[in-house]
Write a protein that holds these residues in place. Sequence first.
Motif, PDB file in Angstrom:
ATOM      1  N   UNK A   1      32.795  39.889  22.073  1.00  0.00           N
ATOM      2  CA  UNK A   1      34.235  39.650  22.100  1.00  0.00           C
ATOM      3  C   UNK A   1      34.788  39.970  23.486  1.00  0.00           C
ATOM      4  N   UNK A   2      35.418  38.999  24.139  1.00  0.00           N
ATOM      5  CA  UNK A   2      35.960  39.273  25.479  1.00  0.00           C
ATOM      6  C   UNK A   2      37.231  40.094  25.408  1.00  0.00           C
ATOM      7  N   UNK A   3      37.528  40.772  26.506  1.00  0.00           N
ATOM      8  CA  UNK A   3      38.756  41.568  26.558  1.00  0.00           C
ATOM      9  C   UNK A   3      39.981  40.659  26.624  1.00  0.00           C
ATOM     10  N   UNK A   4      39.907  39.609  27.434  1.00  0.00           N
ATOM     11  CA  UNK A   4      41.007  38.657  27.573  1.00  0.00           C
ATOM     12  C   UNK A   4      40.500  37.254  27.250  1.00  0.00           C
ATOM     13  N   UNK A   5      39.542  36.805  28.001  1.00  0.00           N
ATOM     14  CA  UNK A   5      38.873  35.539  27.734  1.00  0.00           C
ATOM     15  C   UNK A   5      37.516  35.558  28.415  1.00  0.00           C
ATOM     16  N   UNK A   6      36.598  34.769  27.875  1.00  0.00           N
ATOM     17  CA  UNK A   6      35.300  34.580  28.509  1.00  0.00           C
ATOM     18  C   UNK A   6      35.300  33.195  29.133  1.00  0.00           C
ATOM     19  N   UNK A   7      34.792  33.100  30.348  1.00  0.00           N
ATOM     20  CA  UNK A   7      34.857  31.880  31.135  1.00  0.00           C
ATOM     21  C   UNK A   7      33.548  31.727  31.897  1.00  0.00           C
ATOM     22  N   UNK A   8      33.151  30.503  32.165  1.00  0.00           N
ATOM     23  CA  UNK A   8      31.896  30.254  32.861  1.00  0.00           C
ATOM     24  C   UNK A   8      32.105  29.902  34.324  1.00  0.00           C
ATOM     25  N   UNK A   9      31.005  29.817  35.074  1.00  0.00           N
ATOM     26  CA  UNK A   9      31.106  29.463  36.496  1.00  0.00           C
ATOM     27  C   UNK A   9      31.403  27.981  36.698  1.00  0.00           C
ATOM     28  N   UNK A  10      31.889  27.661  37.874  1.00  0.00           N
ATOM     29  CA  UNK A  10      32.216  26.278  38.220  1.00  0.00           C
ATOM     30  C   UNK A  10      30.940  25.457  38.408  1.00  0.00           C
ATOM     31  N   UNK A  11      30.355  25.452  39.595  1.00  0.00           N
ATOM     32  CA  UNK A  11      29.154  24.661  39.850  1.00  0.00           C
ATOM     33  C   UNK A  11      27.922  25.525  40.046  1.00  0.00           C
ATOM     34  N   UNK A  12      28.073  26.589  40.838  1.00  0.00           N
ATOM     35  CA  UNK A  12      26.933  27.436  41.192  1.00  0.00           C
ATOM     36  C   UNK A  12      26.872  28.645  40.277  1.00  0.00           C
ATOM     37  N   UNK A  13      25.757  28.781  39.561  1.00  0.00           N
ATOM     38  CA  UNK A  13      25.626  29.841  38.558  1.00  0.00           C
ATOM     39  C   UNK A  13      25.177  31.178  39.133  1.00  0.00           C
ATOM     40  N   UNK A  14      24.505  31.144  40.273  1.00  0.00           N
ATOM     41  CA  UNK A  14      23.878  32.374  40.796  1.00  0.00           C
ATOM     42  C   UNK A  14      24.250  32.634  42.255  1.00  0.00           C
ATOM     43  N   UNK A  15      25.417  32.177  42.650  1.00  0.00           N
ATOM     44  CA  UNK A  15      25.822  32.299  44.048  1.00  0.00           C
ATOM     45  C   UNK A  15      26.875  33.391  44.188  1.00  0.00           C
ATOM     46  N   UNK A  16      26.465  34.548  44.691  1.00  0.00           N
ATOM     47  CA  UNK A  16      27.398  35.644  44.887  1.00  0.00           C
ATOM     48  C   UNK A  16      27.636  36.429  43.607  1.00  0.00           C
ATOM     49  N   UNK A  17      28.567  37.358  43.685  1.00  0.00           N
ATOM     50  CA  UNK A  17      28.879  38.204  42.543  1.00  0.00           C
ATOM     51  C   UNK A  17      29.766  37.452  41.559  1.00  0.00           C
ATOM     52  N   UNK A  18      29.740  37.880  40.287  1.00  0.00           N
ATOM     53  CA  UNK A  18      30.569  37.231  39.271  1.00  0.00           C
ATOM     54  C   UNK A  18      32.051  37.389  39.610  1.00  0.00           C
ATOM     55  N   UNK A  19      32.443  38.530  40.129  1.00  0.00           N
ATOM     56  CA  UNK A  19      33.850  38.751  40.461  1.00  0.00           C
ATOM     57  C   UNK A  19      34.365  37.721  41.458  1.00  0.00           C
ATOM     58  N   UNK A  20      33.528  37.357  42.440  1.00  0.00           N
ATOM     59  CA  UNK A  20      33.969  36.442  43.500  1.00  0.00           C
ATOM     60  C   UNK A  20      33.646  34.981  43.198  1.00  0.00           C
ATOM     61  N   UNK A  21      32.905  34.724  42.129  1.00  0.00           N
ATOM     62  CA  UNK A  21      32.471  33.360  41.830  1.00  0.00           C
ATOM     63  C   UNK A  21      33.640  32.513  41.331  1.00  0.00           C
ATOM     64  N   UNK A  22      33.688  31.247  41.774  1.00  0.00           N
ATOM     65  CA  UNK A  22      34.709  30.331  41.276  1.00  0.00           C
ATOM     66  C   UNK A  22      34.411  30.004  39.815  1.00  0.00           C
ATOM     67  N   UNK A  23      35.434  30.055  38.969  1.00  0.00           N
ATOM     68  CA  UNK A  23      35.242  29.909  37.530  1.00  0.00           C
ATOM     69  C   UNK A  23      35.842  28.603  37.025  1.00  0.00           C
ATOM     70  N   UNK A  24      35.247  28.079  35.961  1.00  0.00           N
ATOM     71  CA  UNK A  24      35.648  26.781  35.401  1.00  0.00           C
ATOM     72  C   UNK A  24      36.316  26.989  34.046  1.00  0.00           C
ATOM     73  N   UNK A  25      37.553  26.522  33.914  1.00  0.00           N
ATOM     74  CA  UNK A  25      38.317  26.751  32.686  1.00  0.00           C
ATOM     75  C   UNK A  25      38.135  25.651  31.659  1.00  0.00           C
ATOM     76  N   UNK A  26      37.124  24.790  31.838  1.00  0.00           N
ATOM     77  CA  UNK A  26      36.897  23.698  30.882  1.00  0.00           C
ATOM     78  C   UNK A  26      36.442  24.167  29.520  1.00  0.00           C
ATOM     79  N   UNK A  27      35.888  25.382  29.437  1.00  0.00           N
ATOM     80  CA  UNK A  27      35.537  26.009  28.155  1.00  0.00           C
ATOM     81  C   UNK A  27      35.961  27.465  28.237  1.00  0.00           C
ATOM     82  N   UNK A  28      36.733  27.904  27.256  1.00  0.00           N
ATOM     83  CA  UNK A  28      37.214  29.284  27.223  1.00  0.00           C
ATOM     84  C   UNK A  28      37.036  29.853  25.826  1.00  0.00           C
ATOM     85  N   UNK A  29      36.535  31.067  25.741  1.00  0.00           N
ATOM     86  CA  UNK A  29      36.565  31.819  24.497  1.00  0.00           C
ATOM     87  C   UNK A  29      37.666  32.846  24.657  1.00  0.00           C
TER      88      UNK A  29
END
Length: 367
Positions: free
Chosen positions: A194-222
């Motif tokens: 269960x996410x605190x606010x929402x769970x969101x996935x990465x945009x294009x690159x899954x393993x590039x940099x830290x999760x905090x700084x990674x660009x996120x894609x709002x096409x699917x949200x929990x």
Amino acid sequence: MFTLRPTTRCHRVTMSAAVTWLLLLGCKCSQGRSLSAQASGSCHPKIFWFMATTTSSSLGYWRLAKIALLSAKESSPNLVPVLIYGGVQDAASPEALDNIVWFREHGGIVYHHNLTFGPDLQRVVDKGLRDSKWIRDVEGTYMRLDIPVIMPHLLKQLEERKPGSTKYINQELALYTDADVMFYHEMNPCQVDKPEIMAIGPEMDRDKGSWEDMNKNSGVLLINLKGLSEVLPAMMDYSNEKDWDFKVTDQSLINEYFPKKDIHHRVLDRLSDAYNWKGYWGCSPRIVITHWHGPKPERCMPCFVEHRSQYAADKEAHVTGCKCPAAYNELWRRAMEGDGGGLYAKMMSDQAEYDLLMSEPIATDKQ
């Protein structure tokens, strides 16, 4: 339970038969292991799944939404599909009204809603910063932020129509997806954290940099309905301060706000890649939701697949032959280097099958 389609192929061209068969197994999206830790035994596996459209949405959008619904009915029947429909109801075209009827006949709920922060968008127009058409262009994308507001009204309506009908529907979480998705396995909220606010996935690159700084894609949200509702007022204040000047509407708002502008500097929970899987990431047996991020089934993808067999000899064949945006060309290149475009080819094949299903009459019990 997802039924494997024996007619589809998802393999790299010019491979040996043995290697091809192994990759084909991976691309059939066969059931994998549990995707996350099991939630508590009190969790309800039925969950509302939202998409959003407006009176100005194209017929191409409606086609994708209908395919998404058919795929969900086949692979994740625990979902309760809800199409948020924005705009002036009387302005709906005859085609849109036909699609609304189709959506309802196939088990979906169509819920009319106008953005609660619509007046804020109107003030941007009144300032002369945007033209009047801008609101029609963006209201559908911002609808996902109003899901915590919609939920109690939706639950009340359903209970009034049929008392007890919402008892076993998860009322803490909601799933949102764009229309350009397909389901390949069950999306079970009891198998994700269960996410605190929402769970969101990465945009294009899954393993590039830290999760905090990674660009996120709002096409699917929990979405954690309580968590998002608590932070929304501050997000609205931030948006109004910027006069809603976001490059990619809600997605840019989410990426800008979390964690730097959030008062608690919270980093959004990461959604498992399986729930927002891009075609250029290649085949995987763990895929739950595929997302047409980038090339679309009606734009560039048919031409890319047509040039697929030429890639080994000419890696620029799709560039010269398809005349598509450079960003799309790059994503197709990633797909070809990954699995030879196999997953994309399968997704196109499945789209064609769902297109045929859309035209079939609904089976009814004879009296």
